[in-house]
Design a protein around this motif. Structure first.
Motif, PDB file in Angstrom:
ATOM      1  N   CYS A  89       0.824  -1.211   0.000  1.00  0.00           N
ATOM      2  CA  CYS A  89       0.000   0.000   0.000  1.00  0.00           C
ATOM      3  C   CYS A  89       0.856   1.259   0.000  1.00  0.00           C
ATOM      4  CB  CYS A  89      -0.893  -0.010   1.234  1.00  0.00           C
ATOM      5  SG  CYS A  89      -2.048   1.360   1.287  1.00  0.00           S
ATOM      6  N   VAL A  90       0.515   2.207  -0.876  1.00  0.00           N
ATOM      7  CA  VAL A  90       1.257   3.464  -0.930  1.00  0.00           C
ATOM      8  C   VAL A  90       0.918   4.376   0.253  1.00  0.00           C
ATOM      9  CG1 VAL A  90       1.785   3.662  -3.378  1.00  0.00           C
ATOM     10  CG2 VAL A  90      -0.499   4.255  -2.570  1.00  0.00           C
ATOM     11  N   ARG A  91      -0.237   4.139   0.881  1.00  0.00           N
ATOM     12  CA  ARG A  91      -0.667   5.040   1.947  1.00  0.00           C
ATOM     13  C   ARG A  91      -0.365   4.489   3.338  1.00  0.00           C
ATOM     14  NH1 ARG A  91      -4.671   8.305  -0.851  1.00  0.00           N
ATOM     15  NH2 ARG A  91      -5.626   9.016   1.066  1.00  0.00           N
ATOM     16  N   ALA A  92       0.298   3.327   3.414  1.00  0.00           N
ATOM     17  CA  ALA A  92       0.509   2.680   4.710  1.00  0.00           C
ATOM     18  C   ALA A  92       1.355   3.553   5.631  1.00  0.00           C
ATOM     19  CB  ALA A  92       1.176   1.321   4.516  1.00  0.00           C
ATOM     20  N   ALA A  93       0.882   3.726   6.868  1.00  0.00           N
ATOM     21  CA  ALA A  93       1.616   4.486   7.877  1.00  0.00           C
ATOM     22  C   ALA A  93       0.973   4.223   9.224  1.00  0.00           C
ATOM     23  CB  ALA A  93       1.559   5.986   7.569  1.00  0.00           C
ATOM     24  N   GLY A  94       1.759   4.332  10.286  1.00  0.00           N
ATOM     25  CA  GLY A  94       1.240   4.246  11.645  1.00  0.00           C
ATOM     26  C   GLY A  94       0.579   2.920  11.960  1.00  0.00           C
ATOM     27  N   PRO A  95      -0.724   2.958  12.328  1.00  0.00           N
ATOM     28  CA  PRO A  95      -1.386   1.747  12.819  1.00  0.00           C
ATOM     29  C   PRO A  95      -1.513   0.645  11.766  1.00  0.00           C
ATOM     30  CG  PRO A  95      -2.987   3.498  12.439  1.00  0.00           C
ATOM     31  CD  PRO A  95      -1.635   4.117  12.285  1.00  0.00           C
ATOM     32  N   CYS A  96      -1.342   0.990  10.478  1.00  0.00           N
ATOM     33  CA  CYS A  96      -1.506  -0.003   9.408  1.00  0.00           C
ATOM     34  C   CYS A  96      -0.623  -1.229   9.635  1.00  0.00           C
ATOM     35  CB  CYS A  96      -1.145   0.601   8.059  1.00  0.00           C
ATOM     36  SG  CYS A  96      -2.097   2.065   7.653  1.00  0.00           S
ATOM     37  N   MET A  97       0.572  -1.021  10.210  1.00  0.00           N
ATOM     38  CA  MET A  97       1.521  -2.110  10.380  1.00  0.00           C
ATOM     39  C   MET A  97       1.181  -3.019  11.557  1.00  0.00           C
ATOM     40  SD  MET A  97       2.823   0.383   8.677  1.00  0.00           S
ATOM     41  CE  MET A  97       4.114   1.049   7.656  1.00  0.00           C
ATOM     42  N   THR A  98       0.340  -2.532  12.480  1.00  0.00           N
ATOM     43  CA  THR A  98       0.142  -3.303  13.707  1.00  0.00           C
ATOM     44  C   THR A  98      -1.294  -3.730  13.965  1.00  0.00           C
ATOM     45  OG1 THR A  98       0.024  -1.183  14.822  1.00  0.00           O
ATOM     46  CG2 THR A  98       2.128  -2.348  14.938  1.00  0.00           C
ATOM     47  N   ASP A  99      -2.267  -2.901  13.568  1.00  0.00           N
ATOM     48  CA  ASP A  99      -3.656  -3.193  13.923  1.00  0.00           C
ATOM     49  C   ASP A  99      -4.519  -3.402  12.685  1.00  0.00           C
ATOM     50  OD1 ASP A  99      -3.226  -2.827  16.714  1.00  0.00           O
ATOM     51  OD2 ASP A  99      -3.107  -0.670  16.313  1.00  0.00           O
ATOM     52  N   ILE A 100      -5.381  -4.399  12.767  1.00  0.00           N
ATOM     53  CA  ILE A 100      -6.289  -4.660  11.654  1.00  0.00           C
ATOM     54  C   ILE A 100      -7.385  -3.602  11.654  1.00  0.00           C
ATOM     55  CG2 ILE A 100      -7.958  -6.297  10.711  1.00  0.00           C
ATOM     56  CD1 ILE A 100      -6.220  -8.537  11.922  1.00  0.00           C
ATOM     57  N   PRO A 101      -7.554  -2.868  10.560  1.00  0.00           N
ATOM     58  CA  PRO A 101      -8.578  -1.823  10.550  1.00  0.00           C
ATOM     59  C   PRO A 101      -9.993  -2.416  10.503  1.00  0.00           C
ATOM     60  CG  PRO A 101      -7.529  -1.978   8.400  1.00  0.00           C
ATOM     61  CD  PRO A 101      -6.812  -2.936   9.295  1.00  0.00           C
TER      62      PRO A 101
END
Lengths: 331, 336
Positions: B295-307
């Protein structure tokens, strides 16, 4: 052909026949196409239109029994490939003309690492040492953007995903720096996001290697993405030949027009799809006249009598096999 | 859950498979093929389920009919709990919910005529006398656009498109209310694909059938389905009205999928500046949002928490911390 460019491959009057019940029937008839250097020619058609048979005829990969090239020439580097001995032909195949197929797993050897398989072509055709060939194989894997190529070189085909296997096939095809690459539905088995990657990569590699590409597909969307020129095939014949822009902006043959109307688009609403009535005539029962006549909305009585010729339509290099359309535009 | 509204309601569906673990095999692993999938198909509508290979869309389709037993969640059809149904009740449900597969040839017995193939479901469900059965079969075969003479022939005598018509006719003889169609046109040429889509459209309008339509082709889904769910690695990442989802995608994956779908227009060539990576293995998914490595927009919680699948305006839902922004399409704050 694009202007000021040399012809890389020239097919003239090709007729490929198959034996059905003791008689020979043509699966490809009177097919004349040329591909310029550095050009991508797409051959588009539905199942049974003869597009793959055309590619197999160029490389003489047709089955030994039950298939033959009945007429025509395939001119490449000053020679007629149809006249070469089997031995001379093997020095062309995978060397100056390479081919990639739809399902890479059936074309790769499961018992050899991908590095060995790529290197094999280089040692056979170029007489390189095993070490040099492996080094070149590594360079090729990097060129087709296989991640961690150094370690993947020693992996077996089953350890790769579908998209990666197709890249390995492309690397193998590029190994001997071919003049012409025949690509037979190379992205059909891939997911769309992977297909997009492979298409863009093929385009980059075509430029980098100065190859001509003959791209065979059933997908008009893919054609629009990759082709410079397009040949539309129906029932073993080219029914329309045009630059990619002319084909989509100004399709001439009723079959091309109908085909474009059957494809639902992801980017806009299609109110109503218009299926093409009827079906393709079987190879054993080709009509005397136009092969598309039985399904054609423009059909005239004369269409069923005489087989139409591929004739110039308006616009440079645009040809169509439909006298009714030609009449309409002239009149 | 309202009883008897004819809708299919799926809540928090999950299906896990185990792989490996044999004597000489690799370590035993849990593959979460379908996770927390919820959607509703109201009576007489079509819902599309799109995604790439391995995203779990076919597993969802099969779980609904319990051709694969789901591990968790609820499937309710017309007020009846499908997962709890047994015996006669389950048989009755299976009459009302039919499936059409991608390759009808592999689901037709080559040694039986089409007549026999179409009779079988009616006999299994003990529906009607010999005469009624014959009438039903004739209606079904004409409805899919094949001549009655086709009934006396064998599957190998038909082309791919004709076989798909037979597959549809076999689903129709039981007068179903919902058809789960798993890539029904993917193996067909475009001209034939258009014919089959026409047949399905006619049936939807005439019989008021509901469809769950599984496909990887965004064009086909846009044409056939009012609403769509986009799946990625076993989860629904976006849903909404099909045209709106494809024209103004909220989830970056939906956008990637749309931008990768080739359209027949050379002036609209793919301009994907950055198409990254491949779908990760479902046996070893990345942490956080499973799409973040691509994902080009991945940042912060994206790496750790399932949205979570959050509500947006216009009945849209998207599971993304950084959705694309469009005027008039804000996230609905704390909908609960």
């Amino acid at each position: 052909m694009q202007q000021n460019q040399e012809t890389a491959l020239d097919i003239r009057g090709l007729r490929t026949e198959f034996k059905v019940g003791g008689r020979w029937y043509p699966a490809v008839r009177d097919l004349s196409l040329d591909v310029a250097e550095n050009e991508t020619l797409a051959i588009v058609g539905e199942s049974g239109s003869g597009k793959s048979v055309t590619a197999l005829s160029i490389l003489r990969l047709l089955p030994q029994a039950g298939a033959r090239i009945g007429a025509g020439e395939v001119l490449f580097e000053g020679r007629d490939l149809t006249k070469l001995s089997e031995r001379e032909m093997s020095s062309v195949r995978g060397n100056s003309i390479a081919m990639i197929f739809q399902e890479p797993m059936t074309s790769l050897n499961p018992t050899m690492t991908v590095g060995e398989q790529i290197a094999e072509a280089i040692t056979i055709h170029r007489g390189a040492s095993q070490a040099d060939a492996m080094a070149e194989a590594l360079r090729l894997l990097k060129e087709v953007k296989i991640p961690s190529a150094d370690s993947r070189l020693h992996d077996y085909p089953h350890q790769f995903s579908g998209g990666m296997r197709q890249r390995v096939m492309i690397a193998m095809a590029l190994a001997c720096r071919p003049k012409v690459l025949l690509a037979d539905e190379p992205t059909t088995a891939l997911d769309v996001t992977i297909q997009a990657q492979v298409l863009m990569q093929l385009d980059e590699l075509k430029e980098a290697y100065g190859m001509s590409v003959v791209f065979i597909t059933h997908n008009l969307g893919v054609v629009a993405q990759i082709a410079d020129r397009v040949a539309v095939m129906y029932a073993g014949e080219v029914v329309e030949l045009a630059t990619v822009d002319a084909l989509f902006a100004n399709p001439a043959h009723p079959y091309t027009v109908a085909l474009l109307r059957t494809m639902p688009r992801a980017d806009r609403a299609t109110e109503s799809l218009e299926p093409i009535p009827g079906s393709v005539p079987p190879v054993t029962a080709m009509p005397e006249g136009c092969a598309y006549a039985s399904r054609c909305p423009l059909k005239q009585p004369s269409c069923e009598d005489k087989r139409p010729e591929l004739l110039p339509f308006d616009g440079p290099g645009h040809q169509v096999r439909c006298p009714v359309r030609l009449e309409q535009t002239r009149g | 859950m309202t009883a008897g509204n004819g809708a299919l309601e799926v809540r928090n569906l999950a299906k896990h498979f185990t792989i490996g673990g044999g004597l000489f095999g690799p370590e035993k692993k849990l593959v979460r093929a379908v996770n927390d999938v919820s959607f509703t198909v109201p009576k007489g509508t079509s819902l599309g389920l799109v995604g790439e290979s391995g995203c779990g869309k076919s597993t969802v389709a099969r779980s609904l009919l319990r051709l694969i037993e789901p591990d968790a969640g609820s499937v309710v059809f017309d007020g009846i709990d499908v997962r709890a149904a047994k015996g006669a009740a389950l048989r009755q449900l299976r009459r009302r919910m039919q499936i059409v597969f991608q390759d009808p040839y592999s689901s037709l017995n080559p040694r039986r005529t089409i007549q026999q193939a179409l009779e079988e479901p009616l006999r299994v469900h003990r529906l009607g006398t010999a005469r009624e059965i014959a009438e039903k079969i004739e209606t079904a075969i004409t409805e899919v656009g094949l001549p009655k003479q086709a009934l006396d022939r064998y599957p190998h005598e038909f082309s791919g498109g004709q076989r798909q018509r037979i597959g549809i006719a076999r689903a129709l003889v039981l007068d179903p209310e919902l058809i789960v169609a798993d890539e029904p046109v993917s193996a067909l040429d475009v001209s034939v694909q258009a014919q089959i889509l026409r047949v399905l459209e006619r049936l939807r309008d005439k019989r008021g059938l509901s469809f769950l339509f599984v496909s990887h082709d965004l064009g086909v889904v846009r044409h056939f389905c009012e609403r769509v769910c986009v799946m990625y690695l076993g989860r629904i990442v976006e849903q909404g009205v099909t045209a709106e989802v494809f024209d103004r995608p909220l989830h970056p994956y939906t956008k990637l999928l749309r931008d990768s779908s080739p359209v027949p227009d050379p002036t609209a060539r793919l301009t994907l500046t950055k198409i990254m990576g491949e779908v990760p293995s479902a046996a070893n998914p990345p942490p956080g949002c499973t799409f973040h490595p691509r994902c080009v927009r991945a940042a912060g919680p994206c790496m750790t928490d399932i949205p979570a699948l959050n509500e947006h305006d216009r009945g849209r839902q998207a599971a993304c911390y950084h959705p694309e922004t469009w005027p008039g399409l804000q996230a609905v704050a704390a909908a609960g």
